[in-house]
Design an enzyme around this catalytic site. Structure first.
Site, PDB file in Angstrom:
ATOM      1  N   MET A 122       5.877  -6.420  -1.577  1.00  0.00           N
ATOM      2  CA  MET A 122       4.869  -5.663  -1.007  1.00  0.00           C
ATOM      3  C   MET A 122       3.743  -6.270  -0.182  1.00  0.00           C
ATOM      4  SD  MET A 122       1.879  -3.690  -3.076  1.00  0.00           S
ATOM      5  CE  MET A 122       2.462  -2.540  -4.379  1.00  0.00           C
ATOM      6  N   CYS A 123       3.465  -6.039   0.957  1.00  0.00           N
ATOM      7  CA  CYS A 123       2.477  -6.697   1.509  1.00  0.00           C
ATOM      8  C   CYS A 123       1.306  -5.858   2.089  1.00  0.00           C
ATOM      9  CB  CYS A 123       3.087  -7.444   2.802  1.00  0.00           C
ATOM     10  SG  CYS A 123       4.144  -8.654   2.634  1.00  0.00           S
ATOM     11  N   GLY A 124       0.267  -6.037   2.721  1.00  0.00           N
ATOM     12  CA  GLY A 124      -1.004  -5.465   3.017  1.00  0.00           C
ATOM     13  C   GLY A 124      -0.920  -5.702   4.543  1.00  0.00           C
ATOM     14  N   ARG A 175      -2.216  -6.062  -2.750  1.00  0.00           N
ATOM     15  CA  ARG A 175      -1.076  -5.931  -2.030  1.00  0.00           C
ATOM     16  C   ARG A 175      -0.429  -7.195  -1.623  1.00  0.00           C
ATOM     17  NH1 ARG A 175       0.737  -0.543  -0.451  1.00  0.00           N
ATOM     18  NH2 ARG A 175       2.466  -1.616   0.717  1.00  0.00           N
ATOM     19  N   ASN A 221       5.063  -5.574   7.007  1.00  0.00           N
ATOM     20  CA  ASN A 221       5.161  -5.156   5.453  1.00  0.00           C
ATOM     21  C   ASN A 221       6.634  -4.508   5.455  1.00  0.00           C
ATOM     22  OD1 ASN A 221       3.780  -2.514   3.490  1.00  0.00           O
ATOM     23  ND2 ASN A 221       4.916  -4.285   2.967  1.00  0.00           N
TER      24      ASN A 221
END
Lengths: 237, 301
Positions: free
Chosen positions: B1-3, B32, B176
């Site tokens: 997960m990334c933002g 995130r 992402n």
């Protein structure tokens, strides 16, 4: 929090009240059987898990956009979102009604067992994925892989459906008014009989949609040809 | 997960406060991606004939003034470094590619985070809120910016492994998702002369875009090429000198939401990062379709 006496509505402002406090208060009504039944939530600002896990005949209106899992696991309550909803709207809903006036992101109504979910805008990918008895009415269109492995219940779409509609579907009924970009594995078009027209009419009426003809819809469902439908494979489960 | 966040200013009010808005958006994406954070800000164009580099040093006592003096000796001109955290932006009296090559040759201990006329990239490990403070992000003005908060999956948590990635002049990418064929693709792109500084999958996607653009593709064509040539899942936001673009993989594995008002265009992984912008309640808002390229450019607005 202030009581709006004229409407006897409990107003909760998420700009000042923590989300957990709101959800706890909503849960407390179910637990104790006491407390306000009409609620209005303002300033949700995309917060996740707003009005999740309700288990009482509450009437909850949310003014604004919500994030993920809004009204998830809903039981008995009526939840209305005056805005858009993020991923997993009304996920695993058991009963009650959830209405979104805007659009919903992916996996709306995923695994839901019952109740009515209405989206007045579009629903994105995977709408009604693995639905287990919920009725879903979408005023706009749904994205790809909608009703994937849908077990039972109805998905009514007034607009179009994306790729792989109803892939590996079981007994759910899919009613689509517009174009279907493509049917998933084992999903076929089926005849619209009077009972199906009546079902679409009823669901549209319950969703408050009165300018769409039931006769414009086409029905899709399972051809029952996949491995799981072969009696010889019953022992594998 | 990334933002991911992106903000494109359509009014001078937003340009003047770009850093403030970017910081607020980044903070919303902290959950995130708590490992690292980074931003690319397009601002303050270098005067004609010159270019600017963002340099990173792992040495907290780095003497940036000395590097600027050497650049002055090599290319002429006298410029002060603009230091933010572990990074410094330096002006060079030459074209960006030449300046970048000079730094790599003469200062192998430094990393060139970005090169071009308008781009500045800042990135560091640690929580996004702390990063924003260390780098005084709220001071920044500019035309557009991208931001990223990282939860690492494919490679180590390091400054170099943080996003945005730049492998072309004024070009950057935030991502992402994760790519499965990055090793194969990296080998192929190295043969085409694209250089990589890490083992990170996103850097390969940035390199792929740089290669396609070098071969004459438009940004839109280069992104459409991703749909065929990248295996994996992704929501990308790409920054260029004039604007930014957004692409989601055809399966839509990773979230994205877009919103637009008369004053700005914004994208984010989740809406609550957009909700902090002025006028967000009344913004036109939609979810980008999977496999469709969305582009905003300064000239087109």
């Amino acid at each position: 929090m202030v009581a709006d006496a004229a409407l006897a509505t409990e107003v909760v402002d998420l700009a000042v009240t923590p989300l957990r406090e709101l959800n706890q208060r909503l849960h407390d009504v179910a637990r104790t059987g006491a407390g306000p039944t009409r609620w209005r939530v303002v300033n949700p600002r995309g917060a996740h898990a707003v009005a999740c896990g309700l288990d009482a005949e509450l009437d909850v209106e949310i003014d604004g956009h919500v994030g993920y899992y809004c009204a998830g696991m809903n039981k008995h309550a009526s939840v209305r979102v005056r805005g858009n909803a993020g991923t997993g709207l009304a996920e695993n809903m058991m009963s009650g009604t959830v209405v979104v006036e805007g659009s919903a992101s992916q996996s709306a109504g995923a695994t839901a067992h019952g109740g009515l979910l209405v989206v007045h805008g579009d629903a994105a990918a995977r709408c009604g994925i693995s639905m287990k008895g919920v009725n879903i009415v979408v005023r706009g269109s749904v994205g790809h892989l909608s009703a994937f492995m849908a077990q039972t219940g109805c998905l009514v779409v007034c607009g179009d459906a994306g790729e792989a509609l109803g892939d590996s579907i079981y007994e759910a009924r899919l009613y689509i008014r517009g174009e279907v970009a493509g049917l998933g594995a084992d999903c076929i078009e089926k005849e619209m009989r009077e009972e199906h027209l009546a079902q679409v009419r009823d669901l549209l009426a319950r969703a408050g949609i009165d300018d769409v003809e039931a006769g414009d819809f086409r029905r899709y469902g399972s051809a029952r040809q996949l491995y799981t439908f072969k009696v010889d494979n019953a022992g594998a489960y | 997960m990334c933002g991911i966040v992106g903000l494109f200013a359509k009014s001078t009010e937003i340009e003047d406060e770009l850093g403030v808005h970017l910081t607020a958006m980044l903070a919303q994406m902290s959950n995130r991606g708590p490992d690292s954070a980074g931003v690319a800000v397009y601002r303050d164009p270098a005067p004609p004939g010159s270019s600017k580099l963002t340099l990173y040093s792992a040495d907290p006592n780095q003497h940036w003034g000395a590097v600027c003096d050497e650049l002055g000796d090599a290319f002429g001109g006298e410029h002060e470094p603009s230091v933010r955290g572990s990074h410094a932006v330096v002006l060079v009296e030459s074209d960006a590619a030449e300046a970048e090559a000079w730094v790599r040759r003469n200062h192998p201990e430094l990393r060139v985070m970005s090169a071009g006329r308008v781009i500045e990239i800042y990135k560091e490990v640690g929580r996004p809120e702390i990063f924003a403070e260390q780098f005084h992000l709220t001071d920044l003005q500019g035309t557009h910016a991208l931001g990223h908060t990282r939860m690492a999956t494919e490679s180590r948590v390091t400054t170099e492994g943080s996003h945005p990635f730049s492998t072309g002049l004024d070009l950057c990418l935030v991502h992402n998702g994760s790519l499965s064929n990055h090793n194969t693709l990296r080998r192929a792109l190295r043969r085409e002369g694209i250089e990589f500084q890490t083992e990170n999958d996103t850097e390969v996607a940035a390199g792929y875009l740089a290669w396609r653009l070098r071969e004459g593709a438009s940004l839109e064509q280069a992104l459409e090429g991703c749909l065929d040539d990248l295996d994996g899942f992704y929501t990308f936001a790409v920054g260029t000198a004039d604007g930014f673009a957004v692409l989601r993989d055809p399966i839509a594995c990773k979230p994205a939401v877009l919103a637009e008002t008369d004053d700005w265009v914004a994208m984010a992984s989740e809406y609550h990062a957009i909700a902090v912008l002025p006028g967000a309640d009344d913004a036109r808002m939609w979810e980008p379709e999977p496999g469709v390229v969305y582009v905003w450019e300064k000239a087109a607005v």
